[in-house]
Design an enzyme around this catalytic site. Structure first.
Site, PDB file in Angstrom:
ATOM      1  N   CYS A  44       2.175  18.321   3.090  1.00  0.00           N
ATOM      2  CA  CYS A  44       1.592  17.025   3.459  1.00  0.00           C
ATOM      3  C   CYS A  44       0.343  17.187   4.308  1.00  0.00           C
ATOM      4  O   CYS A  44      -0.699  16.606   4.018  1.00  0.00           O
ATOM      5  CB  CYS A  44       2.629  16.184   4.201  1.00  0.00           C
ATOM      6  SG  CYS A  44       1.979  14.620   4.821  1.00  0.00           S
ATOM      7  N   CYS A  99      -0.672  14.728   1.441  1.00  0.00           N
ATOM      8  CA  CYS A  99      -0.937  13.365   1.906  1.00  0.00           C
ATOM      9  C   CYS A  99      -2.206  13.218   2.740  1.00  0.00           C
ATOM     10  O   CYS A  99      -3.007  12.306   2.499  1.00  0.00           O
ATOM     11  CB  CYS A  99       0.236  12.857   2.751  1.00  0.00           C
ATOM     12  SG  CYS A  99       1.859  13.386   2.221  1.00  0.00           S
ATOM     13  N   LYS A 113      -5.567  14.220   0.932  1.00  0.00           N
ATOM     14  CA  LYS A 113      -5.668  13.286  -0.207  1.00  0.00           C
ATOM     15  C   LYS A 113      -6.112  11.909   0.244  1.00  0.00           C
ATOM     16  O   LYS A 113      -7.018  11.299  -0.324  1.00  0.00           O
ATOM     17  CB  LYS A 113      -4.309  13.226  -0.916  1.00  0.00           C
ATOM     18  CG  LYS A 113      -4.158  12.219  -2.044  1.00  0.00           C
ATOM     19  CD  LYS A 113      -3.687  10.854  -1.584  1.00  0.00           C
ATOM     20  CE  LYS A 113      -2.341  10.847  -0.902  1.00  0.00           C
ATOM     21  NZ  LYS A 113      -1.220  11.069  -1.777  1.00  0.00           N
ATOM     22  N   TYR A 157       1.494  11.275 -10.136  1.00  0.00           N
ATOM     23  CA  TYR A 157       0.691  10.582  -9.124  1.00  0.00           C
ATOM     24  C   TYR A 157      -0.358  11.519  -8.531  1.00  0.00           C
ATOM     25  O   TYR A 157      -1.454  11.084  -8.172  1.00  0.00           O
ATOM     26  CB  TYR A 157       1.574   9.957  -8.041  1.00  0.00           C
ATOM     27  CG  TYR A 157       2.235  10.936  -7.093  1.00  0.00           C
ATOM     28  CD1 TYR A 157       1.598  11.342  -5.935  1.00  0.00           C
ATOM     29  CD2 TYR A 157       3.508  11.433  -7.349  1.00  0.00           C
ATOM     30  CE1 TYR A 157       2.190  12.232  -5.063  1.00  0.00           C
ATOM     31  CE2 TYR A 157       4.117  12.320  -6.480  1.00  0.00           C
ATOM     32  CZ  TYR A 157       3.455  12.720  -5.335  1.00  0.00           C
ATOM     33  OH  TYR A 157       4.051  13.602  -4.475  1.00  0.00           O
ATOM     34  N   GLU A 194      -4.174  10.382  -8.560  1.00  0.00           N
ATOM     35  CA  GLU A 194      -4.846  10.256  -7.260  1.00  0.00           C
ATOM     36  C   GLU A 194      -6.074  11.156  -7.187  1.00  0.00           C
ATOM     37  O   GLU A 194      -7.147  10.725  -6.741  1.00  0.00           O
ATOM     38  CB  GLU A 194      -3.862  10.614  -6.137  1.00  0.00           C
ATOM     39  CG  GLU A 194      -2.801   9.552  -5.901  1.00  0.00           C
ATOM     40  CD  GLU A 194      -1.797   9.954  -4.842  1.00  0.00           C
ATOM     41  OE1 GLU A 194      -1.158   9.045  -4.270  1.00  0.00           O
ATOM     42  OE2 GLU A 194      -1.643  11.167  -4.572  1.00  0.00           O
ATOM     43  N   HIS A 238      -3.066 -16.050   6.065  1.00  0.00           N
ATOM     44  CA  HIS A 238      -4.176 -16.439   5.189  1.00  0.00           C
ATOM     45  C   HIS A 238      -5.514 -16.116   5.849  1.00  0.00           C
ATOM     46  O   HIS A 238      -5.677 -16.308   7.052  1.00  0.00           O
ATOM     47  CB  HIS A 238      -4.081 -17.942   4.914  1.00  0.00           C
ATOM     48  CG  HIS A 238      -5.059 -18.433   3.907  1.00  0.00           C
ATOM     49  ND1 HIS A 238      -4.976 -18.118   2.570  1.00  0.00           N
ATOM     50  CD2 HIS A 238      -6.158 -19.224   4.047  1.00  0.00           C
ATOM     51  CE1 HIS A 238      -5.972 -18.697   1.934  1.00  0.00           C
ATOM     52  NE2 HIS A 238      -6.709 -19.376   2.814  1.00  0.00           N
ATOM     53  N   GLU A 291      -0.203 -12.176   1.453  1.00  0.00           N
ATOM     54  CA  GLU A 291       0.382 -13.515   1.379  1.00  0.00           C
ATOM     55  C   GLU A 291       0.716 -13.907  -0.058  1.00  0.00           C
ATOM     56  O   GLU A 291       1.549 -14.791  -0.287  1.00  0.00           O
ATOM     57  CB  GLU A 291      -0.556 -14.555   1.996  1.00  0.00           C
ATOM     58  CG  GLU A 291      -1.757 -14.915   1.141  1.00  0.00           C
ATOM     59  CD  GLU A 291      -2.531 -16.113   1.668  1.00  0.00           C
ATOM     60  OE1 GLU A 291      -1.905 -17.109   2.065  1.00  0.00           O
ATOM     61  OE2 GLU A 291      -3.773 -16.032   1.683  1.00  0.00           O
TER      62      GLU A 291
END
Length: 522
Positions: free
Chosen positions: A86, A91, A94, A228, A232, A497, A502
């Site tokens: 990671c 992670c 990346k 992935y 990615e 909002h 939302e």
């Protein structure tokens, strides 16, 4: 042996006998250790996120702990420091390179908002890579400091089992060290898979172990895979302006919701990433000018074709780091098909005091946060009088493709398989982020769906969000779903909002209704 025991009992002399010139001497010493007092309460093999979390938690609980970690250089010679996949090749780098690509898109949008940006806009790979690599190195150092602060002993050695309580570690210099413990945790993670049956794959290809540490731009790149990791990497390479092609054998993002996966790929295609679908590479050759000639075959027609690339990146899956641990010697069972270690719900292997956590363990999601939590909980069960087990249900995650995909819970396919189509209600919407409006961005793939049980109050089984900041959006809703939220409760939640998140609490159109799910206003 009596003399050795005396040395072991002497204060400050625990390691005097450890270095042995011959493996035979090491194994003989190991037999003596197994019969007596162990050096540590806990020994963790693997310095990644899960292993470090387990070690630090055990140390916090007052136990004597050691961590052994060793990075075998990739076939291309790339190596890195403490912290595991990671931190070093996953992670963290990346996400930073993904951010670099997003910034490129924002710069393109900027003139719509009144910013005068000089053209053409160029990206400097070397500058980005140096900044990312410097940050990763700072994290390596940080992990070393944290272990030291918690009085966790760190050994930069490649470890394998000698007996059930003892490992032999070999340093880069060849020096051998014996370490023993009452409890041993295996947290060695995995490494990228190479298609060794393909000519030139190992010699000329790179993987995610290498891409983040390149000093120079990879140039025109072929990414092989549909994981992935593949999407990615292809996404941020395209985003910083590189000619990028993805070669896919079958479906994208296997294991994820396939409607969402298709939308991810559609967005990437519409923004410049090229796809070779249903194709497999058969050969890679280096040309005199240094470029790579790749030959591939269409699986449907059998037709062969070739292309020229600067870089070939393999992203076809990962294999667990178990083969060099000598697990058979101590009776730790593995799955012969994937080489992962078989564990029970308490992370215990077939040997009662040996445990496995994270990517190396069978049936666990290959995610950093789950490894971290599993490591902490294991240490608490061993030394903190806890009985809490890791819960792998409703774990949220995000795929950091150019348009991010966040999800938690079941895919639509999984929900149907478990409960039956007639018992599932799916609420969905296509929406347009406000920030896309002024910049006139295409939002045709921005999509949300909530998979629920049909029976009131309609328990939420899964949430899938495709759009900007998907990870930030999904994290919040994951808590509600973990706590057993119903569709009715989500609909009573007031949205913030104007945000993309939302739109989740405004999902009124069901797939079953057949109505147009496109959001047209507040």
């Amino acid at each position: 042996m009596a003399a050795m025991a005396a040395v072991l009992r002497g204060p400050g002399r625990r390691f005097r006998w450890r270095t042995q010139a011959l493996a035979g001497g090491v194994r003989g010493a190991a037999r003596g250790v197994a019969a007596g007092q162990q050096d540590y309460d806990l020994l963790v093999i693997g310095g990644g996120s899960g292993g470090l979390a387990c070690a630090k938690e055990a140390a916090q609980l007052g136990r004597k702990v050691a961590v052994v970690d060793y990075v075998e250089p990739s076939p291309q010679g790339t190596k890195w420091g403490l912290g595991g996949t990671c931190v070093n090749v996953g992670c963290i780098p990346k996400k930073l390179m993904h951010q670099a690509a997003l910034l490129g898109g924002m710069i393109q949008d900027a003139h719509h908002y009144g910013w005068e940006v000089a053209q053409p806009i160029r990206h400097d790979w070397r500058k980005m890579a140096e900044a990312v690599q410097n940050h990763v190195k700072s994290l390596n150092w940080g992990h070393r400091v944290q272990l030291q602060d918690r009085k966790v002993k760190y050994f930069n050695i490649k470890a394998s089992f000698i007996n059930e309580h003892t490992v032999c570690g070999i340093a880069k210099s060849g020096k051998e060290t014996l370490l023993s413990a009452d409890h041993i945790v295996i947290a060695t993670g995995g490494r990228p898979r190479y298609p060794t049956h393909i000519e030139g794959a190992l010699e000329y290809g790179i993987t995610s172990d290498d891409i983040f540490w390149l000093k120079e731009s990879p140039g025109k790149t072929l990414v092989v895979g549909a994981s992935y990791v593949a999407l990615e990497c292809a996404g941020f390479l395209t985003g910083i302006g590189l000619d990028t092609t993805v070669m896919m054998r079958s479906i994208p993002l296997r294991g994820f919701d396939q409607q969402m996966s298709s939308l991810v790929m559609e967005h990437m295609e519409s923004h410049g990433t090229q796809f070779l679908k249903g194709c497999i590479p058969t050969c890679i050759k280096r040309l005199p000018d240094g470029q790579l000639q790749v030959t591939w075959e269409d699986r449907t027609s059998g037709k062969k074709d070739t292309g020229i690339f600067d870089t070939v990146l393999w992203a076809i899956g990962r294999i667990p780091e178990t083969r060099n641990l000598n697990l058979k010697e101590v009776g730790v069972n593995i799955n012969p098909e994937n080489q992962k270690i078989i564990v029970d719900a308490q992370d215990v292997t077939s040997v009662p005091h040996i445990y496995a956590i994270g990517d190396v363990a069978e049936g666990r999601p290959e995610l950093t946060p789950t490894a971290i939590m599993a490591g902490k909980l294991l240490a608490q069960r061993l030394f903190g009088q806890s009985s809490d087990l890791m819960d792998y249900n409703n774990v949220p995650t995000t795929v950091f493709t150019p348009l991010e995909y966040g999800c938690v819970g079941l895919s639509e396919e999984e929900a149907v398989a478990r409960h039956g189509q007639e018992h599932i209600e799916v609420y969905h919407a296509y929406y347009k982020p406000l920030e896309f409006t002024v910049a006139e961005r295409d939002a045709s793939q921005c999509y949300i769906k909530m998979v629920c049980l049909k029976k009131p109050p309609q328990l939420v089984l899964g949430l899938h969000f495709l759009g900007p900041n998907a990870g930030e959006v999904t994290q919040g809703f994951a808590l509600g779903i973990k706590c057993g939220a119903s569709y009715a409760q989500v609909m009573r939640t007031v949205g913030i909002h104007p945000t993309c998140s939302e739109e989740v609490v405004k999902l009124r159109i069901s797939k079953r209704s057949g109505l147009d799910p496109t959001v047209t206003g507040c």
